[in-house]
Design a protein around this motif. Structure first.
Motif, PDB file in Angstrom:
ATOM      1  N   THR A  28      15.258  -0.989 -58.234  1.00 36.56           N
ATOM      2  CA  THR A  28      15.977  -0.982 -59.507  1.00 36.56           C
ATOM      3  C   THR A  28      15.179  -1.767 -60.528  1.00 36.56           C
ATOM      4  O   THR A  28      14.450  -2.697 -60.178  1.00 36.56           O
ATOM      5  CB  THR A  28      17.356  -1.648 -59.371  1.00 36.56           C
TER       6      THR A  28
ATOM      7  N   GLY B 183      17.333 -13.313 -54.884  1.00 38.29           N
ATOM      8  CA  GLY B 183      15.873 -13.331 -55.103  1.00 38.29           C
ATOM      9  C   GLY B 183      15.211 -12.021 -54.890  1.00 38.29           C
ATOM     10  O   GLY B 183      14.037 -11.873 -55.147  1.00 38.29           O
TER      11      GLY B 183
ATOM     12  N   THR C 286      12.505  -6.753 -65.219  1.00 40.44           N
ATOM     13  CA  THR C 286      12.440  -7.217 -63.839  1.00 40.44           C
ATOM     14  C   THR C 286      12.662  -6.042 -62.910  1.00 40.44           C
ATOM     15  O   THR C 286      13.354  -5.099 -63.265  1.00 40.44           O
ATOM     16  CB  THR C 286      13.528  -8.263 -63.541  1.00 40.44           C
ATOM     17  N   PHE C 287      12.054  -6.109 -61.744  1.00 42.45           N
ATOM     18  CA  PHE C 287      12.371  -5.065 -60.788  1.00 42.45           C
ATOM     19  C   PHE C 287      12.617  -5.661 -59.413  1.00 42.45           C
ATOM     20  O   PHE C 287      12.188  -6.767 -59.093  1.00 42.45           O
ATOM     21  CB  PHE C 287      11.319  -3.956 -60.789  1.00 42.45           C
ATOM     22  N   ARG C 288      13.379  -4.951 -58.657  1.00 42.71           N
ATOM     23  CA  ARG C 288      13.901  -5.443 -57.388  1.00 42.71           C
ATOM     24  C   ARG C 288      13.843  -4.314 -56.369  1.00 42.71           C
ATOM     25  O   ARG C 288      14.094  -3.166 -56.691  1.00 42.71           O
ATOM     26  CB  ARG C 288      15.360  -5.837 -57.627  1.00 42.71           C
ATOM     27  N   ILE C 289      13.478  -4.662 -55.156  1.00 39.96           N
ATOM     28  CA  ILE C 289      13.411  -3.671 -54.077  1.00 39.96           C
ATOM     29  C   ILE C 289      14.455  -4.041 -53.018  1.00 39.96           C
ATOM     30  O   ILE C 289      14.478  -5.183 -52.559  1.00 39.96           O
ATOM     31  CB  ILE C 289      12.007  -3.674 -53.421  1.00 39.96           C
ATOM     32  N   ASP C 290      15.305  -3.110 -52.679  1.00 42.69           N
ATOM     33  CA  ASP C 290      16.275  -3.298 -51.587  1.00 42.69           C
ATOM     34  C   ASP C 290      15.762  -2.565 -50.361  1.00 42.69           C
ATOM     35  O   ASP C 290      15.541  -1.351 -50.424  1.00 42.69           O
ATOM     36  CB  ASP C 290      17.639  -2.698 -51.969  1.00 42.69           C
ATOM     37  N   PHE C 291      15.600  -3.286 -49.271  1.00 49.34           N
ATOM     38  CA  PHE C 291      15.155  -2.669 -48.027  1.00 49.34           C
ATOM     39  C   PHE C 291      16.355  -2.331 -47.150  1.00 49.34           C
ATOM     40  O   PHE C 291      17.401  -2.978 -47.257  1.00 49.34           O
ATOM     41  CB  PHE C 291      14.210  -3.613 -47.273  1.00 49.34           C
ATOM     42  N   ASP C 292      16.181  -1.350 -46.292  1.00 53.87           N
ATOM     43  CA  ASP C 292      17.334  -0.905 -45.489  1.00 53.87           C
ATOM     44  C   ASP C 292      17.752  -1.922 -44.437  1.00 53.87           C
ATOM     45  O   ASP C 292      18.821  -1.797 -43.851  1.00 53.87           O
ATOM     46  CB  ASP C 292      17.087   0.482 -44.872  1.00 53.87           C
TER      47      ASP C 292
ATOM     48  N   GLY D 196      18.543  -4.826 -45.233  1.00 57.37           N
ATOM     49  CA  GLY D 196      19.458  -5.718 -45.940  1.00 57.37           C
ATOM     50  C   GLY D 196      18.751  -6.819 -46.706  1.00 57.37           C
ATOM     51  O   GLY D 196      19.389  -7.666 -47.317  1.00 57.37           O
ATOM     52  N   ALA D 197      17.429  -6.832 -46.696  1.00 60.02           N
ATOM     53  CA  ALA D 197      16.675  -7.842 -47.441  1.00 60.02           C
ATOM     54  C   ALA D 197      16.285  -7.300 -48.808  1.00 60.02           C
ATOM     55  O   ALA D 197      16.203  -6.082 -49.001  1.00 60.02           O
ATOM     56  CB  ALA D 197      15.419  -8.232 -46.670  1.00 60.02           C
ATOM     57  N   ARG D 198      16.059  -8.193 -49.738  1.00 64.92           N
ATOM     58  CA  ARG D 198      15.673  -7.789 -51.081  1.00 64.92           C
ATOM     59  C   ARG D 198      14.456  -8.585 -51.526  1.00 64.92           C
ATOM     60  O   ARG D 198      14.279  -9.733 -51.130  1.00 64.92           O
ATOM     61  CB  ARG D 198      16.812  -8.057 -52.062  1.00 64.92           C
ATOM     62  N   LEU D 199      13.661  -7.953 -52.373  1.00 70.42           N
ATOM     63  CA  LEU D 199      12.534  -8.657 -52.986  1.00 70.42           C
ATOM     64  C   LEU D 199      12.638  -8.453 -54.486  1.00 70.42           C
ATOM     65  O   LEU D 199      12.725  -7.320 -54.966  1.00 70.42           O
ATOM     66  CB  LEU D 199      11.204  -8.098 -52.456  1.00 70.42           C
ATOM     67  N   GLY D 200      12.672  -9.565 -55.223  1.00 69.80           N
ATOM     68  CA  GLY D 200      12.812  -9.475 -56.674  1.00 69.80           C
ATOM     69  C   GLY D 200      12.183 -10.681 -57.346  1.00 69.80           C
ATOM     70  O   GLY D 200      11.420 -11.426 -56.717  1.00 69.80           O
ATOM     71  N   PRO D 201      12.499 -10.869 -58.621  1.00 66.97           N
ATOM     72  CA  PRO D 201      11.835 -11.913 -59.404  1.00 66.97           C
ATOM     73  C   PRO D 201      12.050 -13.333 -58.876  1.00 66.97           C
ATOM     74  O   PRO D 201      11.163 -14.179 -59.017  1.00 66.97           O
ATOM     75  CB  PRO D 201      12.429 -11.754 -60.804  1.00 66.97           C
TER      76      PRO D 201
ATOM     77  N   LYS E  12      12.340 -14.432 -55.665  1.00 67.36           N
ATOM     78  CA  LYS E  12      11.445 -14.727 -54.542  1.00 67.36           C
ATOM     79  C   LYS E  12       9.990 -14.780 -55.012  1.00 67.36           C
ATOM     80  O   LYS E  12       9.215 -15.610 -54.548  1.00 67.36           O
ATOM     81  CB  LYS E  12      11.614 -13.686 -53.432  1.00 67.36           C
TER      82      LYS E  12
ATOM     83  N   MET F  43       2.407  -4.629 -59.025  1.00 66.52           N
ATOM     84  CA  MET F  43       3.420  -3.585 -59.231  1.00 66.52           C
ATOM     85  C   MET F  43       4.093  -3.766 -60.588  1.00 66.52           C
ATOM     86  O   MET F  43       4.287  -2.804 -61.319  1.00 66.52           O
ATOM     87  CB  MET F  43       4.482  -3.664 -58.128  1.00 66.52           C
TER      88      MET F  43
END
Lengths: 126, 126
Positions: free
Chosen positions: A8, A126, B8-14, B16-21, B23, B94
Motif C-alpha cells: 500500500t 512499522g 510512504t509505502f508498506r508491504i504486508d506479508f502473508d 502477518g509481518a509488515r515492512l514500512g517506514p 521499521k 524501492m
C-alpha cells in the motif's frame, strides 16, 4: 511474490490531508454501488466514517470527486465526477507503476521471509 | 511537488509481518547511533517499542538484520548485519524507484490540492 499479501502507499500533503488505500477503495466502491452508504458497507466501513472520508476527499482537492443526489424514493445516491474518475485512475496507475518499479526488490524480500514467523498479538505500525 | 509532505509505502506479508517506514527508520537510526535505545529515542520512540520492532524485524526474515552486543561499561550496543544493510538499502531503493515511477501523477495531484483545506481534528486513515 506469493508471500506478499499486499503493498500500500500513502501520500501526505502539506495541507494535512492524506490519500491512501482507504480513500481509493471508497471511491472505487462509490462508482460500483452508487451510494456512499452502500460503498462503505461493502467493506465494513460505517456510514458516518464513509461520509466523513467522502467529504474530506471532496474538500482536499480543487474539484469535488463525489457528486451526491438528494431526494426521491431511493433516498439519493452518489457517483464519481470526471475529476473523481481521473483521481482514482491515477492512484491505481501509480500503484501499478510502483509495483513494477519495485518488482525485483519485492521478489528478494519474499525470498527472505521466514515462514515460521509468529507475529506478536499487538499492533505494530512499522 | 512542494505540496507533498511525504509518501510512504508498506508491504504486508502473508505471515502477518509488515515492512514500512517505521521499521526502515529504526534500521537507519540503529546504523547511525549504534544502539536500539538511542535509535528509538532519536525519533521519539520508546525503548520498549523500539526493542519490540527490532525483535520483529529479526524474526520476520530468514536472517537477522540487527546484531546486539551485551556487557561492558557502555551496556552493549547494536549494529546492522550485512543482511540488515541490504534490507535497508533495498527498501530505500524501492522508495526512490516508486517515486520516480509515480512522478507525473504526483505532480498532477499536487497541482489539484486545495490550499484552503481544513482537516478534521480526528484521525483519518484513508
Amino acid at each position: 511474490m506469493s508471500r506478499i499479501r499486499r503493498t500500500t502507499f500513502r501520500i501526505d500533503f502539506d495541507i494535512g490531508a492524506r490519500l491512501g488505500p482507504g480513500k481509493a477503495q471508497l471511491l472505487e466502491k462509490i462508482a460500483e454501488h452508487g451510494s456512499i452508504r452502500s460503498a462503505g458497507a461493502s467493506f465494513g466501513m460505517s456510514y458516518r466514517r464513509a461520509w466523513l472520508l467522502a467529504d474530506e476527499i471532496n474538500r482536499m482537492f480543487t474539484e469535488p470527486s463525489i457528486a451526491t443526489r438528494h431526494g426521491g424514493k431511493s433516498g439519493g445516491g452518489a457517483e464519481l465526477t470526471e475529476f473523481g474518475k481521473e483521481l482514482l485512475s491515477r492512484y491505481r496507475r501509480m500503484e501499478e507503476a510502483m509495483l513494477k518499479a519495485a518488482h525485483d526488490d519485492l521478489e528478494w524480500l519474499s525470498g527472505h521471509i521466514e515462514p515460521a514467523f509468529q507475529p506478536l498479538g499487538q499492533k505494530e505500525d512499522g
